[in-house]
Design an enzyme around this catalytic site. Structure first.
Site, mmCIF file in Angstrom:
data_model
loop_
_atom_site.group_PDB
_atom_site.id
_atom_site.type_symbol
_atom_site.label_atom_id
_atom_site.label_comp_id
_atom_site.label_asym_id
_atom_site.label_seq_id
_atom_site.Cartn_x
_atom_site.Cartn_y
_atom_site.Cartn_z
ATOM 1 N NE ARG A 99 -2.704 1.573 -1.100
ATOM 2 C CZ ARG A 99 -3.139 1.124 -2.260
ATOM 3 N NH1 ARG A 99 -3.865 0.026 -2.332
ATOM 4 N NH2 ARG A 99 -2.842 1.753 -3.382
ATOM 5 C CE LYS A 134 -2.583 28.084 -4.472
ATOM 6 N NZ LYS A 134 -3.659 28.586 -5.374
ATOM 7 C CE LYS A 166 -0.023 34.506 -3.087
ATOM 8 N NZ LYS A 166 0.008 34.167 -4.528
ATOM 9 C CD GLU A 196 -1.218 37.728 -6.105
ATOM 10 O OE1 GLU A 196 -0.973 36.517 -5.951
ATOM 11 O OE2 GLU A 196 -1.954 38.385 -5.349
ATOM 12 C CG ASP A 217 -4.098 36.437 -8.684
ATOM 13 O OD1 ASP A 217 -4.119 35.217 -8.903
ATOM 14 O OD2 ASP A 217 -4.712 36.966 -7.737
#
Length: 279
Positions: A99, A134, A166, A196, A217
């Site tokens: 597994r 992410k 950002k 950004e 963005d």
């Protein structure tokens, strides 16, 4: 791209500890010590293989007598029914590691397959496909390796690799120009600055601040095209946000240099691979 063995081993060992604990009540009570068998990995779909060495290493860490014959390699295109590798070892240990080995290889192959689809969709344009931060906690390097296997490129591995300003950084720092100036005065010469932007006015501000990369963005296609024309090669242009396989080609045709996709890692479907015991 070679991953450090100590990193790979650490990921595998943490997964094995989570799964096996101290006893496998199925295999340990069922099978006699010393029984050996041969098994193989088989592809259940079409796609791109990634993580085979990680899967095989899982069994090596459990069984010093483990042996394998490899027929496919990371980055190879798979067809449904392809035998990827054949291997032998103590039967109980093969079953204990099954597994964990499959979880890692299926996930990495899923990332590589999704990346390959994205790369194919932008073929013939200026755009390069990259990942993002992410990623699943603890698996970042494996996932970014898988992106490369699929033909993509890596964005930052972590916060030390580059400065990305950002909206929250810019709002907290008092605007684009002020934030970039404050940061540039402290950064080493090897570190680039990405800003950004949410609209064309912010693109102009990022240009005036001499950002190395300007991220567009969640912009509309027409605004992306105008931004590319406005930047005119003075900075790399990255598109991000709201991009899917359905609209990826349209984004690439705006002329951007980079398209970053969080979906390559954070919500990818596992690639279907099975382990079968030879009778």
């Amino acid at each position: 791209m070679n991953l450090p063995q100590f990193y790979v081993d650490d990921v595998i060992m943490r997964a094995l500890r989570e799964d096996i604990n101290y006893l496998d009540v199925s295999s340990d009570y069922l099978l006699p010590d010393g029984q050996r068998d041969t098994a193989y990995f088989v592809s259940k779909a079409d796609g791109v293989l990634c993580g085979l060495s990680v899967a095989l290493r899982t069994f090596e860490l459990l069984d010093a007598s483990f042996e394998a014959n490899v027929f496919k390699h990371d980055g190879d295109r798979l067809k449904k029914g392809d035998v990827i590798a054949e291997f032998s070892g103590e039967t109980a240990l093969l079953l204990k590691g099954e597994r964990t080995a499959l979880n890692l290889m299926q996930h990495m192959s899923g990332v590589a397959t999704a990346t390959a689809r994205a790369v194919e969709l932008v073929r013939g344009t200026n755009a390069q496909i990259t990942d993002t931060r992410k990623t699943l906690p603890g698996l970042r390097a494996l996932e970014k390796y898988a992106v490369v296997c699929g033909g993509g490129k890596n964005h930052r591995f972590n916060l030390s690799d580059g400065a990305m300003l950002k909206d929250n950084h810019i709002d907290a720092g008092g605007g684009i120009q002020k934030t970039v100036d404050a940061l540039r005065g402290k950064l080493g010469h090897m570190v680039k600055i990405e800003v950004e932007t949410r609209n064309l006015e912010e693109v102009r501000q990022a240009l005036e601040a001499r950002a190395d990369i300007i991220m567009l963005d969640n912009m509309a296609y027409d605004d992306m095209r105008r931004a590319v024309e406005l930047i005119a090669g003075r900075a790399k242009v990255e598109a991000s946000g709201g991009i899917t396989l359905e609209n990826l080609r349209e984004v690439a045709l705006t002329g951007v240099d980079i398209i970053s996709l969080g979906a390559l890692t954070h919500s990818v479907h596992a690639f279907d691979i099975s382990m079968r015991m030879k009778k």
